[in-house]
Design an enzyme around this catalytic site. Structure first.
Site, PDB file in Angstrom:
ATOM      1  N   ASP A   1     -56.823 -57.534 -26.183  1.00 44.96           N
ATOM      2  CA  ASP A   1     -56.181 -58.832 -25.926  1.00 44.96           C
ATOM      3  C   ASP A   1     -54.656 -58.757 -25.963  1.00 44.96           C
ATOM      4  O   ASP A   1     -53.987 -59.719 -25.567  1.00 44.96           O
ATOM      5  CB  ASP A   1     -56.667 -59.882 -26.938  1.00 44.96           C
ATOM      6  CG  ASP A   1     -58.151 -60.138 -26.812  1.00 44.96           C
ATOM      7  OD1 ASP A   1     -58.708 -59.863 -25.739  1.00 44.96           O
ATOM      8  OD2 ASP A   1     -58.759 -60.600 -27.799  1.00 44.96           O
TER       9      ASP A   1
ATOM     10  N   LYS B   1     -58.029 -68.320 -32.597  1.00 45.08           N
ATOM     11  CA  LYS B   1     -58.927 -68.844 -31.546  1.00 45.08           C
ATOM     12  C   LYS B   1     -60.298 -68.188 -31.614  1.00 45.08           C
ATOM     13  O   LYS B   1     -61.325 -68.875 -31.584  1.00 45.08           O
ATOM     14  CB  LYS B   1     -58.306 -68.598 -30.173  1.00 45.08           C
ATOM     15  CG  LYS B   1     -59.293 -68.692 -29.029  1.00 45.08           C
ATOM     16  CD  LYS B   1     -58.695 -68.163 -27.742  1.00 45.08           C
ATOM     17  CE  LYS B   1     -59.721 -67.957 -26.674  1.00 45.08           C
ATOM     18  NZ  LYS B   1     -60.371 -66.631 -26.710  1.00 45.08           N
TER      19      LYS B   1
ATOM     20  N   CYS C   1     -62.720 -66.082 -19.393  1.00 48.12           N
ATOM     21  CA  CYS C   1     -61.819 -65.252 -18.598  1.00 48.12           C
ATOM     22  C   CYS C   1     -62.603 -64.243 -17.758  1.00 48.12           C
ATOM     23  O   CYS C   1     -63.579 -63.670 -18.229  1.00 48.12           O
ATOM     24  CB  CYS C   1     -60.860 -64.502 -19.516  1.00 48.12           C
ATOM     25  SG  CYS C   1     -59.623 -65.566 -20.251  1.00 48.12           S
TER      26      CYS C   1
ATOM     27  N   ARG D   1     -56.077 -72.505 -23.174  1.00 45.61           N
ATOM     28  CA  ARG D   1     -57.307 -72.177 -23.910  1.00 45.61           C
ATOM     29  C   ARG D   1     -56.991 -71.449 -25.210  1.00 45.61           C
ATOM     30  O   ARG D   1     -57.826 -71.430 -26.122  1.00 45.61           O
ATOM     31  CB  ARG D   1     -58.233 -71.280 -23.062  1.00 45.61           C
ATOM     32  CG  ARG D   1     -58.902 -72.006 -21.915  1.00 45.61           C
ATOM     33  CD  ARG D   1     -59.996 -71.157 -21.276  1.00 45.61           C
ATOM     34  NE  ARG D   1     -60.699 -70.415 -22.299  1.00 45.61           N
ATOM     35  CZ  ARG D   1     -60.850 -69.091 -22.308  1.00 45.61           C
ATOM     36  NH1 ARG D   1     -60.366 -68.369 -21.329  1.00 45.61           N
ATOM     37  NH2 ARG D   1     -61.479 -68.509 -23.278  1.00 45.61           N
TER      38      ARG D   1
ATOM     39  N   ILE E   1     -61.960 -51.127 -23.204  1.00 46.02           N
ATOM     40  CA  ILE E   1     -62.918 -52.219 -23.458  1.00 46.02           C
ATOM     41  C   ILE E   1     -63.225 -52.945 -22.146  1.00 46.02           C
ATOM     42  O   ILE E   1     -64.389 -53.130 -21.790  1.00 46.02           O
ATOM     43  CB  ILE E   1     -62.356 -53.230 -24.489  1.00 46.02           C
ATOM     44  CG1 ILE E   1     -61.780 -52.520 -25.733  1.00 46.02           C
ATOM     45  CG2 ILE E   1     -63.408 -54.294 -24.858  1.00 46.02           C
ATOM     46  CD1 ILE E   1     -62.773 -51.947 -26.703  1.00 46.02           C
TER      47      ILE E   1
ATOM     48  N   PRO F   1     -71.406 -58.497 -19.867  1.00 42.66           N
ATOM     49  CA  PRO F   1     -72.823 -58.762 -20.130  1.00 42.66           C
ATOM     50  C   PRO F   1     -73.049 -59.282 -21.545  1.00 42.66           C
ATOM     51  O   PRO F   1     -72.198 -59.116 -22.423  1.00 42.66           O
ATOM     52  CB  PRO F   1     -73.471 -57.382 -19.957  1.00 42.66           C
ATOM     53  CG  PRO F   1     -72.387 -56.392 -20.148  1.00 42.66           C
ATOM     54  CD  PRO F   1     -71.105 -57.060 -19.752  1.00 42.66           C
TER      55      PRO F   1
HETATM   56  N1  EPU Z   1     -70.633 -55.776 -24.038  1.00 40.25           N
HETATM   57  C1  EPU Z   1     -71.832 -55.379 -23.506  1.00 40.25           C
HETATM   58  N2  EPU Z   1     -72.951 -56.093 -23.839  1.00 40.25           N
HETATM   59  C2  EPU Z   1     -72.906 -57.167 -24.660  1.00 40.25           C
HETATM   60  C3  EPU Z   1     -71.685 -57.563 -25.199  1.00 40.25           C
HETATM   61  C4  EPU Z   1     -70.551 -56.841 -24.869  1.00 40.25           C
HETATM   62  O1  EPU Z   1     -71.913 -54.414 -22.756  1.00 40.25           O
HETATM   63  O2  EPU Z   1     -73.963 -57.760 -24.918  1.00 40.25           O
HETATM   64  C5  EPU Z   1     -69.401 -55.006 -23.717  1.00 40.25           C
HETATM   65  C6  EPU Z   1     -68.357 -55.860 -22.994  1.00 40.25           C
HETATM   66  O3  EPU Z   1     -68.572 -55.876 -21.602  1.00 40.25           O
HETATM   67  C7  EPU Z   1     -67.079 -55.178 -23.401  1.00 40.25           C
HETATM   68  C8  EPU Z   1     -67.365 -54.690 -24.823  1.00 40.25           C
HETATM   69  O4  EPU Z   1     -68.780 -54.658 -24.944  1.00 40.25           O
HETATM   70  O5  EPU Z   1     -66.829 -54.067 -22.582  1.00 40.25           O
HETATM   71  C9  EPU Z   1     -66.797 -55.542 -25.922  1.00 40.25           C
HETATM   72  O6  EPU Z   1     -67.184 -56.890 -25.750  1.00 40.25           O
HETATM   73  P1  EPU Z   1     -67.328 -57.913 -26.938  1.00 40.25           P
HETATM   74  O7  EPU Z   1     -68.718 -58.431 -26.962  1.00 40.25           O
HETATM   75  O8  EPU Z   1     -66.762 -57.323 -28.191  1.00 40.25           O
HETATM   76  O9  EPU Z   1     -66.383 -59.063 -26.441  1.00 40.25           O
HETATM   77  P2  EPU Z   1     -66.611 -60.608 -26.625  1.00 40.25           P
HETATM   78  O10 EPU Z   1     -67.236 -60.875 -27.925  1.00 40.25           O
HETATM   79  O11 EPU Z   1     -67.243 -61.180 -25.410  1.00 40.25           O
HETATM   80  C10 EPU Z   1     -64.386 -61.027 -27.863  1.00 40.25           C
HETATM   81  C11 EPU Z   1     -63.188 -61.908 -27.648  1.00 40.25           C
HETATM   82  C12 EPU Z   1     -62.358 -61.381 -26.506  1.00 40.25           C
HETATM   83  C13 EPU Z   1     -61.955 -59.946 -26.789  1.00 40.25           C
HETATM   84  C14 EPU Z   1     -63.198 -59.099 -27.071  1.00 40.25           C
HETATM   85  C15 EPU Z   1     -62.870 -57.671 -27.483  1.00 40.25           C
HETATM   86  C16 EPU Z   1     -64.089 -64.045 -28.311  1.00 40.25           C
HETATM   87  C17 EPU Z   1     -64.517 -65.398 -27.903  1.00 40.25           C
HETATM   88  N3  EPU Z   1     -63.648 -63.256 -27.341  1.00 40.25           N
HETATM   89  O12 EPU Z   1     -65.113 -61.109 -26.644  1.00 40.25           O
HETATM   90  O13 EPU Z   1     -61.200 -62.188 -26.466  1.00 40.25           O
HETATM   91  O14 EPU Z   1     -61.265 -59.438 -25.688  1.00 40.25           O
HETATM   92  O15 EPU Z   1     -63.965 -59.700 -28.137  1.00 40.25           O
HETATM   93  O16 EPU Z   1     -62.109 -57.660 -28.633  1.00 40.25           O
HETATM   94  O17 EPU Z   1     -64.100 -63.692 -29.477  1.00 40.25           O
HETATM   95  C18 EPU Z   1     -59.333 -63.221 -25.508  1.00 40.25           C
HETATM   96  O18 EPU Z   1     -59.117 -63.738 -26.614  1.00 40.25           O
HETATM   97  O19 EPU Z   1     -58.492 -63.246 -24.555  1.00 40.25           O
HETATM   98  C19 EPU Z   1     -60.592 -62.536 -25.282  1.00 40.25           C
HETATM   99  C20 EPU Z   1     -61.046 -62.252 -24.074  1.00 40.25           C
END
Ligand code: EPU
Length: 428
Positions: free
Chosen positions: A304, A22, A116, A396, A326, A122
C-alpha cells in the site's frame, strides 16, 4: 463530482495527526455483528468506507451512530438479511460481512466485493476457511451464498498469506464449536487489532500477530469499548510526503514499529528520521539516493506504500527498482506520473524509476486509492498546478486530506468539475 487541485513546489512544515486505521476499521465494524449488546469503537477515520459499512449495518436491522470519530453499534436486533447488491459492492472489505454474519447467524448472502482494481483479487482462501468450518458455499449471479447447520472448529492452512482470509476466518470461528487453528496466518497489525476487539467481546484468541492463531469458540459475545490503532499506511503516506517536500514534519499518533520497513528505506535514501513514542519526525533532506524496494507481507515493505513511494523516487539520483510481489499489476499510477514528466518504465512486476527529474503539474486521474496518494505527493513536488480526478478513491482512505495538507502549509483545494469535464470522465 469534484477534483482536487494542488499548487505544488512549496515546502511544508508542522505537525499532522494520523487517523485510525482504515484496514482495521473495515473489519472492526463488521465484527460488531457478532456481539449481542452495544459495541463502541473510538478513533475511527472519517472516510467513505466507514460510512458505507455503517449504512450496511443499518440495512441488516442494527442501529449505528457515528460522531466525533466514535461509532456505537447495537447489534441486538440484526437479522441475516441478504445483501446481494447495492452498497455492499462499493467496497472490497464488505467480504468481512460474510465471516461476521456466518459466525452470528450461520448464514449470509453477500454480493461479491468491489474496491480498488489492483489486478486479480481472489477470495478462495476465505472460502476454503469457511468450508473447513462446515459452511456450504455457492456463487449465484455475483453473490456468495453461505450456510451452515453449525460451525465446527477446524485446522486451516492458508495457501496464500492473506490479511482478509485470516480476519474473515477469525470472525467466523469465534462462535464456532471447538478449536480453530489458522496456520500460515497473516501477521499485519490490523489482525491484532481485530483480535483485541473480539477478545474484549469475550472471544478466546491466542497468537494473533504470529503465523499460527488458535481460537476456542464461545456461545455468545458481548458489547465492549475499543480504541482503534493508528493508520500505518496514512502515516507512511505523510512520512513519504514529508521526505519529498517537508522542511521538518512531525507525524503524530503513529506506532513507529509498524513502519520499520519504510523508515529503513527513507533513511537509506538519506532522509533524517527520529522516532519518539507515538510520533515520528521527518527532517528535510537535500539529496536523495536511489533505492530498490520489494513489497512483502508484514513486516516487509507494504504494497500500500509502493505507489506513494514511487513519487518520492522521482527525486532520487540514479535508478530505483520498485517490485510488487503482492499485486503484480499495481502500476496504474505510472502513466499518470509520466504525464507529470517522470521517467519510469514498467517491466513485469517492477517499475524502474530514473531520476532526479522535476515533476510538472498536469491533469491526472487516480485509478485507485494509493494511486491517488501517489498523485497527491507528485502534485506537491511538481512545479505548477496539478488537477486530480477520481477523488472517490482517495476519499475511501484519507480522512480530511485537504485540511491536513493545508495545515502543513500546502495550497490544495477541491473544485466542482464542469459538466464537460464530467462527460469526458464518463467517456474516458
Ligand atoms: N489472495 C489470494 N486468495 C485469497 C486472498 C488473497 O490469492 O483468498 C492473494 C491476493 O490476490 C494478493 C495476496 O493474496 O496477491 C494478498 O492479499 P490479501 O488477502 O492479504 O489482501 P486483502 O486482505 O484483500 C488487504 C488490504 C489491502 C492491502 C492487502 C495487502 C484491506 C481491506 N485491504 O487486502 O489494502 O493491499 O491487504 O496488504 O485490509 C489499501 O488499503 O489500499 C489496500 C488495497
Amino acid at each position: 463530482m469534484e477534483k482536487l487541485k494542488i499548487a505544488g513546489g512549496y515546502p511544508l512544515k508542522g505537525t499532522v495527526r494520523i487517523s485510525g486505521a482504515k484496514n482495521s476499521a473495515v473489519a472492526l465494524i463488521p465484527a460488531t455483528i457478532l456481539a449481542e449488546s452495544p459495541v463502541s469503537i473510538e478513533g475511527l477515520p472519517d472516510i467513505s468506507d466507514v460510512h458505507i459499512l455503517k449504512d450496511l449495518l443499518q440495512e441488516i436491522g442494527g442501529t449505528a451512530t457515528f460522531s466525533e470519530n466514535e461509532m456505537t453499534v447495537d447489534p441486538s436486533s440484526m437479522i441475516s438479511m441478504p445483501l446481494p447488491n447495492g452498497k455492499v459492492k462499493k467496497l472490497r472489505a464488505s467480504y468481512y460481512l460474510m465471516g461476521a454474519m456466518l459466525g452470528r447467524f450461520k448464514k449470509a448472502v453477500i454480493g461479491l466485493p468491489g474496491g480498488c482494481h489492483l489486478g486479480p483479487r481472489p477470495i478462495d482462501q476465505h472460502i476454503k476457511g469457511f468450508e473447513a468450518l462446515g459452511a456450504k458455499i455457492t456463487n449465484e449471479q455475483g453473490a456468495i451464498y453461505l450456510r451452515a447447520d453449525e460451525l465446527r472448529g477446524a485446522r486451516i492452512y492458508l495457501d496464500v498469506v492473506s490479511v482478509g482470509a485470516t480476519i474473515n476466518i477469525m470472525l467466523a470461528a469465534v462462535r464456532a464449536k471447538g478449536r480453530t487453528i489458522i496456520e500460515n496466518a497473516a501477521k499485519e497489525p490490523e489482525i491484532i487489532d481485530v483480535a483485541t476487539l473480539l477478545s474484549n467481546m469475550g472471544a478466546k484468541i491466542k497468537g494473533a500477530g504470529t503465523d499460527v492463531i488458535r481460537i476456542d469458540g464461545v456461545d455468545k459475545l458481548h458489547g465492549c469499548r475499543h480504541t482503534i490503532i493508528p493508520d500505518r499506511i496514512e502515516a507512511g503516506t505523510y512520512m513519504i510526503l514529508a521526505a519529498a517536500v517537508g522542511e521538518g514534519i512531525l507525524i503524530d499518533n503513529v506506532i513507529p514499529l509498524h513502519l520499520e520497513s519504510l523508515i529503513a528505506k527513507l533513511k537509506e535514501m538519506g532522509v533524517p528520521i527520529q522516532n519518539k513514542d507515538d510520533q515520528v519526525y521527518v527532517g528535510p533532506a537535500k539529496d536523495f539516493k536511489a533505492v530498490d524496494i520489494k513489497t512483502l507481507v508484514y513486516p516487509g515493505f507494504p504494497t500500500d506504500l509502493q505507489q506513494p513511494f514511487t513519487s518520492l523516487l522521482t527525486k532520487a539520483e540514479g535508478s530505483s527498482v520498485v517490485t510488487d510481489t503482492i499485486y503484480g499489476a499495481r502500476f496504474k499510477h505510472i502513466d499518470e506520473l509520466r504525464r507529470m514528466n517522470a521517467t519510469i518504465k514498467v517491466e513485469g512486476r517492477s517499475a524502474i524509476v530514473n531520476g532526479p527529474v522535476q515533476l510538472q503539474g498536469a491533469k491526472v486521474k487516480a485509478s485507485d486509492l494509493r494511486a491517488g496518494a501517489a498523485l497527491v505527493i507528485a502534485g506537491l513536488i511538481a512545479e505548477g498546478v496539478t488537477e486530480i480526478t477520481g477523488l472517490e478513491h482517495i476519499d475511501r482512505g484519507y480522512s480530511h486530506l485537504v485540511e491536513k495538507l493545508n495545515g502543513l502549509g500546502a495550497t490544495a483545494w477541491r473544485e466542482e468539475m464542469t459538466k464537460e469535464e464530467q462527460e469526458q470522465m464518463k467517456n474516458a
